[in-house]
Design an enzyme around this catalytic site. Structure first.
Site, short mmCIF file in Angstrom:
data_model
loop_
_atom_site.label_atom_id
_atom_site.label_comp_id
_atom_site.label_asym_id
_atom_site.label_seq_id
_atom_site.Cartn_x
_atom_site.Cartn_y
_atom_site.Cartn_z
CG HIS A 86 45.61 63.51 32.62
ND1 HIS A 86 45.78 64.76 31.81
CD2 HIS A 86 45.11 62.56 31.89
CE1 HIS A 86 45.17 64.24 30.58
NE2 HIS A 86 44.90 63.26 30.74
CG ASP A 99 42.51 65.99 37.06
OD1 ASP A 99 41.32 65.93 36.92
OD2 ASP A 99 43.52 65.55 36.47
CD GLN A 122 39.74 58.85 34.94
OE1 GLN A 122 38.86 58.23 35.12
NE2 GLN A 122 40.22 59.28 33.84
CE LYS A 182 38.49 61.89 31.70
NZ LYS A 182 39.31 61.30 30.74
CB CYS A 187 47.65 62.15 29.29
SG CYS A 187 46.90 62.34 27.87
C1 LIG Z 1 42.92 62.45 35.75
C2 LIG Z 1 42.61 63.22 34.78
N1 LIG Z 1 42.67 64.51 34.51
C3 LIG Z 1 42.73 65.02 33.08
C4 LIG Z 1 42.11 64.50 32.10
C5 LIG Z 1 41.70 65.29 30.83
O1 LIG Z 1 40.27 65.29 30.77
P1 LIG Z 1 39.82 66.39 29.64
O2 LIG Z 1 40.76 65.77 28.39
O3 LIG Z 1 38.29 66.09 29.60
O4 LIG Z 1 40.44 67.72 29.75
C6 LIG Z 1 41.81 63.17 32.33
C7 LIG Z 1 41.31 62.55 31.02
O5 LIG Z 1 41.80 62.28 30.00
C8 LIG Z 1 42.21 62.49 33.48
O6 LIG Z 1 41.95 61.08 33.49
#
Ligand SMILES: Cc1ncc(COP(=O)(O)O)c(C=O)c1O
Lengths: 414, 144
Positions: A129, A207, A210, A233, A372
């Site tokens: 991401h 990270d 998910q 999430k 993203c």
């Molecule tokens: C794998 C992953 N990393 C980071 C994010 C970013 O999450 P957040 O916008 O809550 O910081 C997401 C979700 O959008 C994600 O799926």
């Protein structure tokens, strides 16, 4: 030996905890297949946050009066829930953040700026991401370090056979990877990446946005150095997240943001930092949200993390089978056995925007975007996909409506 | 609502886009991108002898039915107009031509306006005509 029967998840019953499903979309029942983007909220979380505001609200860590003590206790109890959920050794290693993006930026700035330099290498994956890609790319640029990307094979799985070549680029200092890909649902071998990172003398940053909501995550078993996730999430409110960091590293790091709460003593000449984890929590935190995240953790723990994983596994098998019957649909990513509850796909000759728009008219919510993950899109030779994703309240009927909607897409664009 | 959105004319322009292609040695060109979805469009303009009138205009790129159909219709609207006329063309003129209700759908509105915004940027670069006021929504539009 006591035999415990694994708890089965009853999505139809759980669904009644989620008020949103009582509200039709365009006159159709809501089929919410976008939980990878953000999950819906159970009444238990919404009610608990409201009660907190109504009965226990005052700023945390500030007042000596009872109300402030109660607010602080609720906030800190949530920290313990996060610690237990990911099996961190200590609450001193659990930092509340705004979301996972902030947690990952904290590591990239507070650790990266002081520890990367020319000759060093920051490594990410092609599945990242942007939240775990761009900070490392940019901090590498600022410090003169190299930036390398672990590629994927055609099934969307990491090519670990490329690691040796990457190690030639210089001194590997940090490896950053997601545990589960938000676009393809690939479950990454974090244990093997961590072992490799540590062999190189690098830190491992995970990270787990998910992963934590959907499967058992244990930072000690993984052996990683940092791991972040996000509340919204996992049935919790927006505005909260958490970052686990290994104590020795956190202690040596400079603060990320500065202001109130994170200091011990301030004078004109000098400032000293507060203890962990507060050194990394400048300003009034989103403490009602952090508290709500704790209630959400209680909720998913009560349902059973293993039960959630198993149930989503059934759903993803089901949707992959149904999509395989449609020759005009292309599915991206690994087979059901090696993926989480996330499926990206495209309909031949129809843009994912149009797919999502027509599905919406059937009450079916899917995400249509690059999710993203633009470097991954480029690798797949596309600009976007439609993506369906599941959670503990997802039901097979929603998959039926998705498939029905896809037939309608075909008809409109015939 | 998709029944209104995916009207016959939209699908026709999507499947048989007018002015699809590239003009080599174009007098004006620009690349636009919708950061929301990663869709890209490139627009090429050739002026007539007077250096003001748009003699030919083409587009390439990929995108959803709304963005492709809107850009295709725009190609028909723009030919024969001067750079200045197109630069001043209100977005509603194109939206009326498209004829589908997008007021309540800002995301799809961006799809529909990607071509027009990119064309105005191309003209701005070549002729110094005013930039589209809606550029605020297209922060990442490349001004190459
Ligand atoms: C794998 C992953 N990393 C980071 C994010 C970013 O999450 P957040 O916008 O809550 O910081 C997401 C979700 O959008 C994600 O799926």
């Amino acid at each position: 030996m006591a035999v415990t029967t694994p708890r089965k998840l009853d999505a139809q019953t759980l669904r009644q905890d989620f008020p949103i499903f009582g509200h039709p979309i365009h006159g159709k029942p809501l089929s919410y297949l976008d939980s990878a983007s953000s999950s819906q909220k159970p009444r238990q979380v919404l009610d608990a946050m409201r009660t907190f505001y109504e009965t226990s609200y005052a700023n945390v860590h500030r007042g000596v009066y009872d109300l402030a003590e109660r607010a602080t206790a609720g906030f800190e109890a949530s920290r313990e829930k996060v610690r237990a959920l990911i099996n961190a050794p200590s609450t001193a290693e659990v930092i509340f953040t705004r979301n996972v993006t902030q947690g990952l930026n904290l590591v990239a700035y507070a650790w990266g700026l002081d520890n990367l330099g020319p000759g060093d290498v920051a490594v990410v994956t092609e599945l990242e991401h942007h939240a775990n890609f761009v900070p490392w790319q940019q901090i590498a640029k600022r410090t003169g370090a190299e930036f390398r990307v672990i590629g994927i094979d055609d099934a969307g799985e990491l090519r670990l056979d490329g690691l040796d070549a990457i190690a030639q680029a210089g001194q590997i200092k940090v490896v950053a990877a997601n545990l589960v890909s938000n676009t393809l649902g690939t479950i990454n071998p974090i244990d093997r990446l961590t072992a490799w990172a540590h062999e190189q003398g690098a830190i491992m940053v995970v990270d787990a946005a998910q992963a934590v909501p959907h499967r058992r995550v244990d930072v000690q078993a993984l052996g990683c150095d940092f791991l972040g996730f996000t509340s919204h999430k996992l049935c919790g409110p927006t505005g909260a997240g958490a970052l686990y960091g290994r104590r020795e590293l956190l202690e040596r790091m400079s603060p990320f943001e500065m202001g109130g709460e994170m200091i011990r003593k301030v004078s004109i000449e000098e400032t000293t930092w507060n203890d962990l984890p507060y050194k990394f929590e400048a300003g009034t935190p989103a403490f009602v949200e952090a508290y709500g995240m704790g209630v959400a953790i209680d909720y998913i723990t009560e349902v059973g993390i293993e039960a959630i994983e198993e149930y989503e596994h059934e759903l993803v098998g089901l949707v992959l089978d149904r999509l395989a019957e449609l020759p005009w649909v292309t599915v991206y990513g690994p087979p059901a056995g090696r993926r989480a509850g996330i499926v990206s796909f495209n309909v031949d000759d129809v843009h994912p925007h149009d797919v999502a728009q027509i599905l919406d008219s059937e009450g079916v919510c899917v995400r249509a975007s690059h999710h993203c993950t633009q470097p991954l899109m480029r690798r797949l030779g596309i600009t976007a996909t439609a993506r369906a994703s599941f959670y503990l309240y997802s039901i097979p009927e929603e998959i039926d409506r998705l498939i029905g909607g896809l037939h309608k897409v075909r008809k409109v664009f015939a | 609502m998709d029944d209104q959105l995916y009207r016959e004319i939209i699908l026709d322009h999507y499947k048989n886009p007018r002015g699809h292609g590239v003009i080599e040695d174009a007098d004006a060109e620009a690349d636009g991108m919708n950061p929301l979805c990663g869709d890209e469009v490139s627009i090429y303009v050739a002026f007539a002898e007077d250096g003001e009138t748009i003699e030919d205009v083409k587009f390439s790129g990929r995108g959803c039915a709304i963005s492709q159909a809107a850009t295709s219709m725009l190609m028909e609207l723009a030919v024969g107009k001067t750079a200045d006329e197109v630069a001043r063309m209100p977005r509603d003129e194109l939206l009326e031509e498209i004829g589908v209700p997008l007021q309540n759908n800002p995301t799809r509105l961006k799809c529909a306006l990607l071509g027009l915004t990119t064309l105005k940027v191309a003209l701005h670069k070549a002729k110094g005509t005013p930039l589209p006021d809606g550029l605020a929504g297209f922060d990442e539009l490349e001004l190459k």
